[in-house]
Write a protein that holds these residues in place. Sequence first.
Motif, PDB file in Angstrom:
ATOM      1  N   ALA A  30       5.480 -12.488  -3.375  1.00 60.78           N
ATOM      2  CA  ALA A  30       4.084 -12.404  -3.803  1.00 60.78           C
ATOM      3  C   ALA A  30       3.557 -10.973  -3.689  1.00 60.78           C
ATOM      4  O   ALA A  30       2.701 -10.559  -4.478  1.00 60.78           O
ATOM      5  CB  ALA A  30       3.234 -13.352  -2.966  1.00 60.78           C
ATOM      6  N   SER A  31       4.086 -10.226  -2.729  1.00 64.67           N
ATOM      7  CA  SER A  31       3.630  -8.834  -2.609  1.00 64.67           C
ATOM      8  C   SER A  31       4.088  -8.000  -3.799  1.00 64.67           C
ATOM      9  O   SER A  31       3.347  -7.144  -4.280  1.00 64.67           O
ATOM     10  CB  SER A  31       4.120  -8.218  -1.297  1.00 64.67           C
ATOM     11  OG  SER A  31       3.282  -8.645  -0.247  1.00 64.67           O
ATOM     12  N   SER A  77       3.570  -5.271   1.681  1.00 63.97           N
ATOM     13  CA  SER A  77       4.062  -6.438   2.415  1.00 63.97           C
ATOM     14  C   SER A  77       2.883  -7.011   3.193  1.00 63.97           C
ATOM     15  O   SER A  77       2.311  -6.319   4.043  1.00 63.97           O
ATOM     16  CB  SER A  77       5.182  -6.035   3.373  1.00 63.97           C
ATOM     17  OG  SER A  77       5.510  -7.109   4.207  1.00 63.97           O
ATOM     18  N   LEU A  78       2.550  -8.252   2.886  1.00 61.39           N
ATOM     19  CA  LEU A  78       1.374  -8.859   3.516  1.00 61.39           C
ATOM     20  C   LEU A  78       1.492  -8.812   5.044  1.00 61.39           C
ATOM     21  O   LEU A  78       0.629  -8.283   5.732  1.00 61.39           O
ATOM     22  CB  LEU A  78       1.229 -10.310   3.037  1.00 61.39           C
ATOM     23  CG  LEU A  78       0.005 -11.048   3.536  1.00 61.39           C
ATOM     24  CD1 LEU A  78      -1.265 -10.445   2.958  1.00 61.39           C
ATOM     25  CD2 LEU A  78       0.070 -12.527   3.193  1.00 61.39           C
ATOM     26  N   GLY A  80       3.946  -7.329   6.719  1.00 55.93           N
ATOM     27  CA  GLY A  80       4.488  -6.039   7.169  1.00 55.93           C
ATOM     28  C   GLY A  80       5.859  -6.082   7.807  1.00 55.93           C
ATOM     29  O   GLY A  80       6.317  -5.063   8.335  1.00 55.93           O
ATOM     30  N   MET A 320      12.801 -20.911   4.822  1.00 52.06           N
ATOM     31  CA  MET A 320      12.091 -19.697   5.238  1.00 52.06           C
ATOM     32  C   MET A 320      11.608 -19.835   6.674  1.00 52.06           C
ATOM     33  O   MET A 320      11.104 -20.889   7.041  1.00 52.06           O
ATOM     34  CB  MET A 320      10.915 -19.463   4.298  1.00 52.06           C
ATOM     35  CG  MET A 320      10.302 -18.086   4.387  1.00 52.06           C
ATOM     36  SD  MET A 320       8.982 -17.894   3.181  1.00 52.06           S
ATOM     37  CE  MET A 320       9.882 -17.340   1.759  1.00 52.06           C
TER      38      MET A 320
HETATM   39  O1  LIG Z   1       4.305  -9.987   1.657  1.00 53.09           O
HETATM   40  P1  LIG Z   1       5.350 -10.069   2.682  1.00 53.09           P
HETATM   41  O2  LIG Z   1       4.803 -10.215   4.076  1.00 53.09           O
HETATM   42  O3  LIG Z   1       6.357  -8.963   2.582  1.00 53.09           O
HETATM   43  O4  LIG Z   1       6.129 -11.399   2.481  1.00 53.09           O
HETATM   44  C1  LIG Z   1       6.995 -11.624   1.447  1.00 53.09           C
HETATM   45  C2  LIG Z   1       7.329 -13.082   1.498  1.00 53.09           C
HETATM   46  O5  LIG Z   1       6.117 -13.813   1.280  1.00 53.09           O
HETATM   47  C3  LIG Z   1       6.181 -14.471   0.059  1.00 53.09           C
HETATM   48  O6  LIG Z   1       5.738 -13.588  -0.928  1.00 53.09           O
HETATM   49  C4  LIG Z   1       5.303 -15.694   0.039  1.00 53.09           C
HETATM   50  O7  LIG Z   1       5.595 -16.519   1.128  1.00 53.09           O
HETATM   51  C5  LIG Z   1       7.659 -14.727  -0.091  1.00 53.09           C
HETATM   52  O8  LIG Z   1       7.973 -14.919  -1.371  1.00 53.09           O
HETATM   53  C6  LIG Z   1       8.297 -13.483   0.452  1.00 53.09           C
HETATM   54  O9  LIG Z   1       9.564 -13.733   0.992  1.00 53.09           O
END
Ligand SMILES: O=P(O)(O)OC[C@H]1O[C@](O)(CO)[C@@H](O)[C@@H]1O
Length: 325
Positions: A30-31, A77-78, A80, A320
């Motif tokens: 998603a990031s 990265s949400l 990180g 996951m």
């Molecule tokens: O944005 P982040 O923390 O890097 O996380 C990426 C993970 O989160 C997701 O985007 C959504 O759960 C996954 O597809 C991916 O593995």
Amino acid sequence: MDFEKVKAIVSDIKSKQPNIDRVLFVGCGASMADLYPGYYFISHESTKLLSAIYTANEFNYDTPKGVGENTIVITASLGGTTPESVAATKKARELGTHVVTLSMAEDSPIIKETKYKVVHGFHENYAAKTEKMTYCLALAVEIVQEFEGYEFYDEALDAFKGMPDLIENAVKSVGPMAKEFGEKYRNEKTIYVLSSGASLGVAYSTASFLFMEMQWIAAPTVHTGEYFHGPFELTEKDAPYLLFMNDGKTRHLDARALTFLQRFDAQITNIDAKDYGLNEVASENVIDYFNPMIHTGVMRVFAEELAKARKHPLTKRRYMWKLTY
Ligand SMILES: O=P(O)(O)OC[C@H]1O[C@](O)(CO)[C@@H](O)[C@@H]1O
């Protein structure tokens, strides 16, 4: 969003390297999808900058030639901690690029590897869920403005200001439609997700993460321009589709796919940016790039209702966080 922060970062990069020639966008899941509007903006508005988007491990294992001191790399990265994205940020820094990183987590591993950090919100409300992509688009707008000038810069700034309230107002009104979507689609094994333009990343994100990862529903992503070049053969009565319809230049592509879907009585949910008044905050010169924010905010409510109807929380996973891979 703190636009002054964006300006300060781009201006600092320019003071160190006035000859930037490429801007790369790198992340996972998603990031990575949230970086798409920024990538789309530069690839459509810049006459000088090369722009590309990579999943982090492709950047790590097949690093494009020409990446170096003339490159800006925007990573995201949400949480990180995603190892591929942390490694890409480190690699980008070691290659001498100007690395900007977007994350919700101030002291995370990815932030430790970057040169310029942007810490964004997420949990506060629906608008905050679009902050990462909004910051990325803001960086892209500022980069084009600084390095070559952007004719519609002031109009873009106005749109940035209007988006949070537009999203929050939109999500207040979508409850009944989202509930209906949840009820209608709860037993589907496959949902086709369509869009175009800057919102193609939203279609991908919805299909791959909200549906496949978080609901275990198979979900092909189909570009509405590409729909007629193969995927439309699967169109039939009641086949389930979700369309993110854009207000802007690619609306024609979306409308053409919608007309064909209607012709064969497919089951269609259309999240149309026009229905939420996007053109009240974004002028026709910049509107294309702001579709992803309204689509993302509204889609979150639809995903929550689908999860409720299926009694399958968005947080449920099989692999996951449970397995090593
Ligand atoms: O944005 P982040 O923390 O890097 O996380 C990426 C993970 O989160 C997701 O985007 C959504 O759960 C996954 O597809 C991916 O593995």
